[in-house]
Scaffold this motif. Structure first.
Motif, PDB file in Angstrom:
ATOM      1  N   SER A  52       0.852  -1.186   0.000  1.00  0.00           N
ATOM      2  CA  SER A  52       0.000   0.000   0.000  1.00  0.00           C
ATOM      3  C   SER A  52       0.892   1.241   0.000  1.00  0.00           C
ATOM      4  O   SER A  52       2.080   1.155   0.310  1.00  0.00           O
ATOM      5  CB  SER A  52      -0.929   0.026   1.206  1.00  0.00           C
ATOM      6  N   PRO A  54       1.129   5.265   1.479  1.00  0.00           N
ATOM      7  CA  PRO A  54       0.513   6.207   2.420  1.00  0.00           C
ATOM      8  C   PRO A  54      -0.125   7.380   1.677  1.00  0.00           C
ATOM      9  O   PRO A  54       0.406   7.853   0.668  1.00  0.00           O
ATOM     10  CB  PRO A  54       1.682   6.667   3.297  1.00  0.00           C
ATOM     11  N   ARG A  55      -1.248   7.822   2.179  1.00  0.00           N
ATOM     12  CA  ARG A  55      -2.000   8.899   1.536  1.00  0.00           C
ATOM     13  C   ARG A  55      -1.178  10.189   1.436  1.00  0.00           C
ATOM     14  O   ARG A  55      -1.241  10.889   0.437  1.00  0.00           O
ATOM     15  CB  ARG A  55      -3.303   9.146   2.297  1.00  0.00           C
ATOM     16  N   TYR A  56      -0.397  10.491   2.487  1.00  0.00           N
ATOM     17  CA  TYR A  56       0.392  11.725   2.469  1.00  0.00           C
ATOM     18  C   TYR A  56       1.437  11.718   1.354  1.00  0.00           C
ATOM     19  O   TYR A  56       1.729  12.754   0.766  1.00  0.00           O
ATOM     20  CB  TYR A  56       1.049  11.998   3.823  1.00  0.00           C
ATOM     21  N   ILE A  58       1.167  10.261  -1.610  1.00  0.00           N
ATOM     22  CA  ILE A  58       0.440  10.532  -2.850  1.00  0.00           C
ATOM     23  C   ILE A  58       0.043  12.001  -2.916  1.00  0.00           C
ATOM     24  O   ILE A  58       0.207  12.657  -3.953  1.00  0.00           O
ATOM     25  CB  ILE A  58      -0.797   9.616  -2.959  1.00  0.00           C
ATOM     26  N   GLN A  59      -0.446  12.546  -1.815  1.00  0.00           N
ATOM     27  CA  GLN A  59      -0.886  13.942  -1.808  1.00  0.00           C
ATOM     28  C   GLN A  59       0.270  14.906  -2.060  1.00  0.00           C
ATOM     29  O   GLN A  59       0.134  15.850  -2.832  1.00  0.00           O
ATOM     30  CB  GLN A  59      -1.574  14.272  -0.484  1.00  0.00           C
ATOM     31  N   GLU A 114      -5.884   0.424  -5.335  1.00  0.00           N
ATOM     32  CA  GLU A 114      -6.157   1.850  -5.396  1.00  0.00           C
ATOM     33  C   GLU A 114      -4.856   2.658  -5.339  1.00  0.00           C
ATOM     34  O   GLU A 114      -4.707   3.669  -6.007  1.00  0.00           O
ATOM     35  CB  GLU A 114      -7.078   2.245  -4.250  1.00  0.00           C
ATOM     36  N   GLY A 115      -3.897   2.202  -4.554  1.00  0.00           N
ATOM     37  CA  GLY A 115      -2.600   2.870  -4.480  1.00  0.00           C
ATOM     38  C   GLY A 115      -1.870   2.828  -5.805  1.00  0.00           C
ATOM     39  O   GLY A 115      -1.182   3.790  -6.175  1.00  0.00           O
ATOM     40  N   TYR A 118      -3.467   5.514  -7.961  1.00  0.00           N
ATOM     41  CA  TYR A 118      -3.006   6.836  -7.544  1.00  0.00           C
ATOM     42  C   TYR A 118      -1.543   7.056  -7.936  1.00  0.00           C
ATOM     43  O   TYR A 118      -1.144   8.163  -8.271  1.00  0.00           O
ATOM     44  CB  TYR A 118      -3.193   7.048  -6.043  1.00  0.00           C
TER      45      TYR A 118
END
Length: 186
Positions: A52, A54-56, A58-59, A114-115, A118
């Protein structure tokens, strides 16, 4: 006659302001490549360890990638007359493809993470359409080779194939290495 040719040489030589602009563009493109490869390395490590992203991560790289994408389009917008030419439209293909892949992750119920989608979306901001599709197709080829090898190894060990999965982002390594060599060999 020689003096005329000599003066033509100096008239065509870039002015100091042109050299400054060339240096700025070079450093901008170098920084763009550096940011992308940093994002790529971090994504590979996270995906390999955790499967996976981490969202940060990708952001951050999505926000950093937006100016790079817009800068790559600037010459289409600042011409004397703007027109929707094919090269202009081609530059949006990776972005549209990545958005489609993001929608595909919702429909496929885990076939593509999903990762991973992204990751493709962020990567589309850093590359032109030819590099992006080469990058993606090389990852598909690498993942096919890894899948066949895992299938053969598990068949030999007589393990169940339903529970087998592997991270997709490390499959981008061959394409990234090729692009890295192309950037720094030119």
């Amino acid at each position: 006659h020689t003096a005329g040719g000599f003066s033509l040489y100096f008239k065509s030589f870039p002015r100091k302001t042109d050299l400054h602009l060339i240096k700025m563009i070079f450093f901008f493109l170098f920084f763009k490549s550096l940011c992308f490869f940093l994002f790529f390395l971090l994504a590979v490590v996270y995906d390999f360890r955790n499967k996976s992203l981490p969202r940060y991560l990708i952001q951050i790289f999505f926000i950093v990638g937006i100016p790079f994408f817009l800068f790559s389009e600037w010459h289409y917008f600042f011409r004397s007359s703007f027109s929707f030419t094919l090269p202009f439209l081609y530059s949006f293909y990776p972005l549209f493809f990545s958005i489609f892949m993001l929608a595909f992750t919702k429909w496929s119920k885990g076939a593509l993470g999903e990762g991973d989608a992204y990751f493709l979306l962020c990567s589309s901001l850093y590359m032109n359409y030819m590099s992006f599709f080469f990058f993606f197709l090389s990852a598909l080829l690498s993942s096919a080779i890894v899948s066949i090898l895992l299938f053969l190894l598990n068949r030999k060990k007589k393990k169940r194939m339903n529970e087998l999965s592997f991270p997709f982002i490390p499959c981008f390594i061959p394409g990234a290495l090729y692009l890295f060599i192309q950037i720094f060999s030119a």
